[in-house]
Design an enzyme around this catalytic site. Structure first.
Site, PDB file in Angstrom:
ATOM      1  N   CYS A 202     -58.169  29.329  -2.201  1.00 38.02           N
ATOM      2  CA  CYS A 202     -57.018  28.491  -2.536  1.00 38.02           C
ATOM      3  C   CYS A 202     -55.985  29.282  -3.331  1.00 38.02           C
ATOM      4  O   CYS A 202     -55.829  29.120  -4.547  1.00 38.02           O
ATOM      5  CB  CYS A 202     -57.421  27.247  -3.308  1.00 38.02           C
ATOM      6  SG  CYS A 202     -56.086  26.035  -3.397  1.00 38.02           S
ATOM      7  N   CYS A 380     -52.239  24.646   2.374  1.00 34.96           N
ATOM      8  CA  CYS A 380     -52.226  24.656   0.911  1.00 34.96           C
ATOM      9  C   CYS A 380     -51.237  23.600   0.429  1.00 34.96           C
ATOM     10  O   CYS A 380     -50.021  23.804   0.514  1.00 34.96           O
ATOM     11  CB  CYS A 380     -51.816  26.033   0.391  1.00 34.96           C
ATOM     12  SG  CYS A 380     -51.853  26.147  -1.407  1.00 34.96           S
TER      13      CYS A 380
END
Length: 451
Positions: A202, A380
């Site tokens: 991430c 994302c």
């Protein structure tokens, strides 16, 4: 309050695929090893790792082959939905909402081996576990995630009390609430955020908490006395230009300082100083005093993968980027953060990979050539405030691969709602059940909304 040495001893055993951190506080399995030392079992499909990728593929394999033919190896008693930790660190969600007992997410009937992986031997189609079991398999799915390395930052392992020294990290269940403490206790000075010189899971998370810190300090009337500093080892703010351009506009409009090619190498807690190295001029360092420090730890390959014949030269699981089948061992497959797939390591990527891998394995079971191709889809949701998100979606080439017929580089409250409320529900009740995946999880949501 846990000291960092305890945190490190635990996090070395945690953190499975994509955006899941799975931790357990016991540090030994010796008590159970004696009775299991000679135990041998065989399964048609063996899954290593009980994070998002492992649980998802266990559910899919159960549906395809029957529960009695599938086993999963995972030591942790708790399973965590890590994407929500960005909001936990900013006080918008509680950490309890991110976890559920592993027993509740392992598909019913699938054998759960409550141990860590000790050794993988693809030449003999066997896996040895920490409690002494030897498990043989016909097909192996590796979903062991990556490793957090807080200990590689000088000075950090010696810090006994992160709250006292105003340090947090949204990358561990043991440290995410410390971020919220540091944010609440902020008075005036520098709020410093780091991004390491390694692959990370991430990759947007290190700057998401920066935007939320800015919003919180504005809401509490402290922003005028704060300098917000984002030091990233990368040469760019974000890897996809369309979204990077939008983020630069936010950074400028909110008076944040971004320093590129800066890598955190030391924390001097007694002085509340963070030392960064200039990667463009190795050896040159700069010291930042901080009132709040958010640490994104260096990350690396899972050690059991790295120490096996399945790893590439860098230690990651060596798989075909389109089929997710191992490049040397055709009965071995990979998913999520442990792989060398050249895309961002996220839960959204796992969702997309799971359907491709399911299709690949179905073909291999029939002695047919895999025909589905993973395009590198990942996503994302870049949280930019307590009510807005920029939804970045892109492929292997870094080109936007967007779901909605709108400009997704714009901040939108609808995308925040999706991130904070919709996605967790779909994760627990869709992805982990093996019912949700495909070209892109957000595309699935849009399709559901059209039905």
């Amino acid at each position: 309050m846990e000291s960092l040495p305890v945190i490190l001893s635990v996090t070395r055993q945690c953190h499975r695929t994509a955006a899941i951190g799975i931790c357990h506080l016991h540090t030994t399995t010796s008590s159970s090893s004696s009775h299991a030392s000679s135990s041998k079992e065989h399964y048609k499909v063996l899954v290593l790792g009980g994070g998002s990728g492992g649980i998802t593929m266990s559910a899919r394999m159960k549906r395809r082959l029957g529960a009695e033919n599938v086993a999963i190896v995972e030591p942790s008693e708790m399973h965590y939905y890590q994407p929500i930790w960005t909001l936990v660190g900013a006080g918008a969600k509680g950490v309890a909402s991110s976890g559920r007992p592993t027993a509740s997410v392992v598909p019913s009937g699938v054998k759960w081996v409550r141990s860590k992986v000790q050794e993988i031997n693809p030449d003999t189609n066997t896996v040895r576990t920490g409690n002494g079991m030897e498990i043989s398999y016909q097909y192996l799915i590796v979903a062991l995630g990556l490793q957090l390395h807080y200990e590689k930052i000088k000075g950090l392992p010696e810090i006994e009390d992160w709250v006292k020294f105003k340090i947090g990290s949204n990358y561990s269940v043991l440290t995410v609430e410390k971020t919220w403490s540091a944010l609440q206790n902020f008075k005036e000075g520098n709020a410093v955020f780091s991004f390491p010189n390694t692959p990370v899971k991430c990759a947007g998370a290190p700057q998401k908490i920066m935007y939320l810190t800015d919003a919180y300090l504005r809401k509490t009337g402290k922003r005028a006395k704060a300098n917000i500093v984002y030091n990233t080892s990368l040469p760019v703010l974000f890897g996809v230009k369309k979204y990077a351009d939008a983020l630069w506009e936010i950074v400028k409009s909110r008076d944040m300082q971004v320093n590129l090619r800066q890598n955190l190498i030391e924390v001097r807690a007694d002085k509340q100083e963070a030392v960064f190295e200039n990667l463009d001029n190795p050896g040159e360092t700069k010291v930042f005093e901080y009132e709040m420090l958010h640490v994104t730890p260096p990350m690396g390959p899972n050690p059991e993968v790295k120490g096996s014949l399945l790893a590439d030269e860098a230690g990651w699981l060596d798989v075909n980027k389109e089929t997710l089948q191992h490049n040397k061992y055709p009965n071995v497959f990979g998913i999520g953060d442990c792989t060398n797939l050249p895309t961002s390591k996220t839960a959204a990527a796992v969702a997309a990979q799971s359907s491709i891998l399911d299709r690949t394995i179905s073909k291999v079971l029939k002695n047919e050539k895999p025909d589905s191709k993973y395009d590198g889809y990942t996503s994302c949701p870049l949280v930019t405030n307590y009510n807005t998100v920029i939804l970045a979606e892109f492929d292997y080439s870094g080109q936007p691969l967007e779901t909605f017929p709108i400009d997704q580089s714009k901040e939108r409250w609808t995308m925040y709602h999706m991130k904070a409320d919709v996605m967790p529900h779909l994760y627990w009740h869709g992805l982990l059940k093996g019912f949700w995946g495909g070209p892109g999880p957000y595309r699935k949501i849009m399709h559901l909304g059209m039905k």
